[in-house]
Every structure is written in structure tokens, then in C-alpha cells.
Design a protein around this motif. Structure first.
Motif, PDB file in Angstrom:
ATOM      1  N   ALA A  20       0.837  -1.211   0.000  1.00 37.14           N
ATOM      2  CA  ALA A  20       0.000   0.000   0.000  1.00 37.14           C
ATOM      3  C   ALA A  20       0.869   1.258   0.000  1.00 37.14           C
ATOM      4  O   ALA A  20       0.573   2.234  -0.705  1.00 37.14           O
ATOM      5  N   LEU A  21       1.941   1.240   0.775  1.00 33.17           N
ATOM      6  CA  LEU A  21       2.856   2.387   0.786  1.00 33.17           C
ATOM      7  C   LEU A  21       3.554   2.534  -0.562  1.00 33.17           C
ATOM      8  O   LEU A  21       3.736   3.653  -1.051  1.00 33.17           O
ATOM      9  N   LEU A  22       3.937   1.430  -1.170  1.00 29.32           N
ATOM     10  CA  LEU A  22       4.606   1.492  -2.470  1.00 29.32           C
ATOM     11  C   LEU A  22       3.664   2.000  -3.566  1.00 29.32           C
ATOM     12  O   LEU A  22       4.101   2.679  -4.490  1.00 29.32           O
ATOM     13  N   VAL A  23       2.388   1.682  -3.444  1.00 26.55           N
ATOM     14  CA  VAL A  23       1.411   2.186  -4.412  1.00 26.55           C
ATOM     15  C   VAL A  23       1.270   3.700  -4.297  1.00 26.55           C
ATOM     16  O   VAL A  23       0.947   4.380  -5.270  1.00 26.55           O
ATOM     17  N   CYS A  24       1.559   4.248  -3.127  1.00 25.51           N
ATOM     18  CA  CYS A  24       1.458   5.703  -2.924  1.00 25.51           C
ATOM     19  C   CYS A  24       2.603   6.479  -3.589  1.00 25.51           C
ATOM     20  O   CYS A  24       2.505   7.692  -3.737  1.00 25.51           O
ATOM     21  N   VAL A  25       3.653   5.792  -3.975  1.00 23.38           N
ATOM     22  CA  VAL A  25       4.806   6.471  -4.572  1.00 23.38           C
ATOM     23  C   VAL A  25       4.414   7.315  -5.788  1.00 23.38           C
ATOM     24  O   VAL A  25       4.806   8.478  -5.880  1.00 23.38           O
ATOM     25  N   PRO A  26       3.593   6.813  -6.728  1.00 21.83           N
ATOM     26  CA  PRO A  26       3.215   7.652  -7.875  1.00 21.83           C
ATOM     27  C   PRO A  26       2.350   8.863  -7.501  1.00 21.83           C
ATOM     28  O   PRO A  26       2.273   9.824  -8.266  1.00 21.83           O
ATOM     29  N   LEU A  27       1.710   8.830  -6.350  1.00 19.49           N
ATOM     30  CA  LEU A  27       0.887   9.968  -5.935  1.00 19.49           C
ATOM     31  C   LEU A  27       1.737  11.224  -5.746  1.00 19.49           C
ATOM     32  O   LEU A  27       1.235  12.338  -5.900  1.00 19.49           O
ATOM     33  N   VAL A  28       2.998  11.026  -5.439  1.00 16.30           N
ATOM     34  CA  VAL A  28       3.918  12.156  -5.311  1.00 16.30           C
ATOM     35  C   VAL A  28       3.973  12.924  -6.632  1.00 16.30           C
ATOM     36  O   VAL A  28       3.958  14.155  -6.655  1.00 16.30           O
ATOM     37  N   ASP A  29       4.001  12.194  -7.742  1.00 15.29           N
ATOM     38  CA  ASP A  29       4.029  12.824  -9.063  1.00 15.29           C
ATOM     39  C   ASP A  29       2.741  13.590  -9.350  1.00 15.29           C
ATOM     40  O   ASP A  29       2.775  14.662  -9.953  1.00 15.29           O
ATOM     41  N   VAL A  30       1.633  13.033  -8.924  1.00 15.93           N
ATOM     42  CA  VAL A  30       0.341  13.698  -9.143  1.00 15.93           C
ATOM     43  C   VAL A  30       0.317  15.043  -8.410  1.00 15.93           C
ATOM     44  O   VAL A  30      -0.126  16.055  -8.964  1.00 15.93           O
ATOM     45  N   VAL A  31       0.816  15.051  -7.183  1.00 13.57           N
ATOM     46  CA  VAL A  31       0.866  16.301  -6.412  1.00 13.57           C
ATOM     47  C   VAL A  31       1.743  17.320  -7.132  1.00 13.57           C
ATOM     48  O   VAL A  31       1.373  18.491  -7.290  1.00 13.57           O
ATOM     49  N   LEU A  32       2.909  16.882  -7.582  1.00 13.91           N
ATOM     50  CA  LEU A  32       3.824  17.785  -8.277  1.00 13.91           C
ATOM     51  C   LEU A  32       3.187  18.351  -9.547  1.00 13.91           C
ATOM     52  O   LEU A  32       3.273  19.560  -9.812  1.00 13.91           O
ATOM     53  N   LEU A  33       2.546  17.500 -10.331  1.00 11.33           N
ATOM     54  CA  LEU A  33       1.886  17.964 -11.555  1.00 11.33           C
ATOM     55  C   LEU A  33       0.784  18.974 -11.245  1.00 11.33           C
ATOM     56  O   LEU A  33       0.664  19.994 -11.928  1.00 11.33           O
ATOM     57  N   ALA A  34       0.004  18.693 -10.233  1.00  6.29           N
ATOM     58  CA  ALA A  34      -1.098  19.589  -9.876  1.00  6.29           C
ATOM     59  C   ALA A  34      -0.585  20.966  -9.476  1.00  6.29           C
ATOM     60  O   ALA A  34      -1.127  21.997  -9.900  1.00  6.29           O
ATOM     61  N   VAL A  35       0.460  21.001  -8.671  1.00 11.66           N
ATOM     62  CA  VAL A  35       1.004  22.291  -8.231  1.00 11.66           C
ATOM     63  C   VAL A  35       1.632  23.057  -9.392  1.00 11.66           C
ATOM     64  O   VAL A  35       1.438  24.267  -9.531  1.00 11.66           O
ATOM     65  N   ALA A  36       2.368  22.360 -10.251  1.00 13.50           N
ATOM     66  CA  ALA A  36       2.979  23.031 -11.408  1.00 13.50           C
ATOM     67  C   ALA A  36       1.900  23.582 -12.342  1.00 13.50           C
ATOM     68  O   ALA A  36       2.010  24.716 -12.822  1.00 13.50           O
ATOM     69  N   ALA A  37       0.858  22.801 -12.577  1.00 14.27           N
ATOM     70  CA  ALA A  37      -0.233  23.266 -13.444  1.00 14.27           C
ATOM     71  C   ALA A  37      -0.950  24.460 -12.820  1.00 14.27           C
ATOM     72  O   ALA A  37      -1.276  25.432 -13.513  1.00 14.27           O
ATOM     73  N   ALA A  38      -1.172  24.400 -11.522  1.00 16.65           N
ATOM     74  CA  ALA A  38      -1.839  25.513 -10.836  1.00 16.65           C
ATOM     75  C   ALA A  38      -1.003  26.782 -10.924  1.00 16.65           C
ATOM     76  O   ALA A  38      -1.545  27.878 -11.144  1.00 16.65           O
TER      77      ALA A  38
END
Length: 183
Positions: free
Chosen positions: A35-53
Motif C-alpha cells: 500500500a505504501l509502495l502504491v502511494c509512490v506515484p501519488l507524489v508525481d500527481v501532487v507535483l503535476l497539480a502544483v505546477a499546473a496551478a
């Protein structure tokens, strides 16, 4: 702020990876570790969202936005293999798993290895270039996106350089040194 977030995301990647592997092997909780390893890609989603914003709010696209796209591209191309290799090494070290084989160093096996790496680099470059192109369209102002277009060229150049390296291992394979006779 975006550069700090990129650094934070890199740290979060390794913290989540280490925590996932520690929970999986040291605490012997494979599901919780997964479950923790599945969360690793979520870091990228956060980064993309902030850059787009940041771009949507009128920020001029710069190297920091391009770096965010490159980071996500690297994660797309190499992330799974990094996690898989770390998992194999952690299993070997802490759970009695087999020792992971090293990357081949000579001959055809090395050439094949380089072409596989080129595939990952091509995925990384394509994802990064696509994200950069999407950001250019999102901003829709050529004056504010020149840096992003420059980074698209850099992604193509990176894949091209790696193709030359892979081709060199195919055309001029490194030979294994001859065994020296024992005296």
C-alpha cells in the motif's frame, strides 16, 4: 516554491519507497508495504497539480516547470524499475531473498541491456515532452512558454544521445577480459 516542492517530492519518493520496503520486509506486513509502495506515484500527481496551478495562475513557465515535467517523465520511464530493483535488494538484504544479478557488462547482453534502458529513456522523454507540450497549450502565450519549448528539444536530445550509446554497444561490443593464467 515549485523548486522546493520538486525537492520535497524527491525526498517523499525515497521516504515512501524506504517505508514501504521496511514495512514489507522488516515488519513482515506485505500488504501494508505494498500500500505504501502504491502511494509512490501519488507524489508525481501532487507535483503535476502544483505546477499546473502555478501556470494557470499566470506564472511564467521556466526551468522549474520543465523540471517538474522531467521529474514526472523520469518516474514514468524508470520509476517501476527503480522500485523493483530496490525491492529485490531489500528482499536479499533483510529477508533472505536471492541476490539480484548485476547489470551485464559485456557483449550482446550489455547491448540488449542498453536498448532496454533506451526504451525507458524514450518513455521518460516522451512523457516529459508531452507534459511540456500540454503546459504550453495550457498557458497559450508564446512569450511565457519559451523555456518549456526549449526543454522539449532537450528531451529529444537526451533520447538521441542514449540511442547513440545503445548503438555503440551493439556495433562495438565491449569484450570480456581474458582470464589471466595463474602463476
Amino acid at each position: 516554491m515549485l523548486v522546493t516542492l520538486i525537492i520535497g517530492c524527491e525526498i517523499a519518493f525515497w521516504v515512501l519507497l524506504g517505508a514501504g520496503l521496511a514495512v514489507r520486509y522488516l515488519l513482515r506486513r506485505p500488504r501494508a508495504g505494498a500500500a505504501l509502495l502504491v502511494c509512490v506515484p501519488l507524489v508525481d500527481v501532487v507535483l503535476l497539480a502544483v505546477a499546473a496551478a502555478d501556470l494557470r495562475e499566470g506564472g511564467t513557465a521556466g526551468a522549474r516547470h520543465a523540471l517538474a515535467a522531467v521529474y514526472v517523465g523520469f518516474s514514468a520511464g524508470y520509476g517501476h524499475s527503480v522500485v523493483r530493483r530496490a525491492d529485490a535488494r531489500f528482499a536479499h538484504r533483510f529477508s533472505g531473498g536471492p541476490k539480484p544479478p548485476p547489470a551485464p557488462r559485456y557483449g550482446r547482453a550489455r547491448a540488449v541491456h542498453e536498448w532496454r534502458l533506451l526504451g525507458r529513456t524514450a518513455v521518460s522523454a516522451a512523457v516529459a515532452a508531452a507534459l511540456l507540450r500540454l503546459a504550453v497549450r495550457l498557458v497559450a502565450d508564446a512569450g511565457r512558454t519559451a523555456a518549456l519549448r526549449e526543454w522539449q528539444v532537450r528531451m529529444v536530445a537526451t533520447a538521441g544521445i542514449h540511442a547513440v550509446v545503445a548503438a555503440s554497444y551493439t556495433l562495438w561490443p565491449k569484450r570480456e577480459p581474458a582470464a589471466r593464467p595463474r602463476e
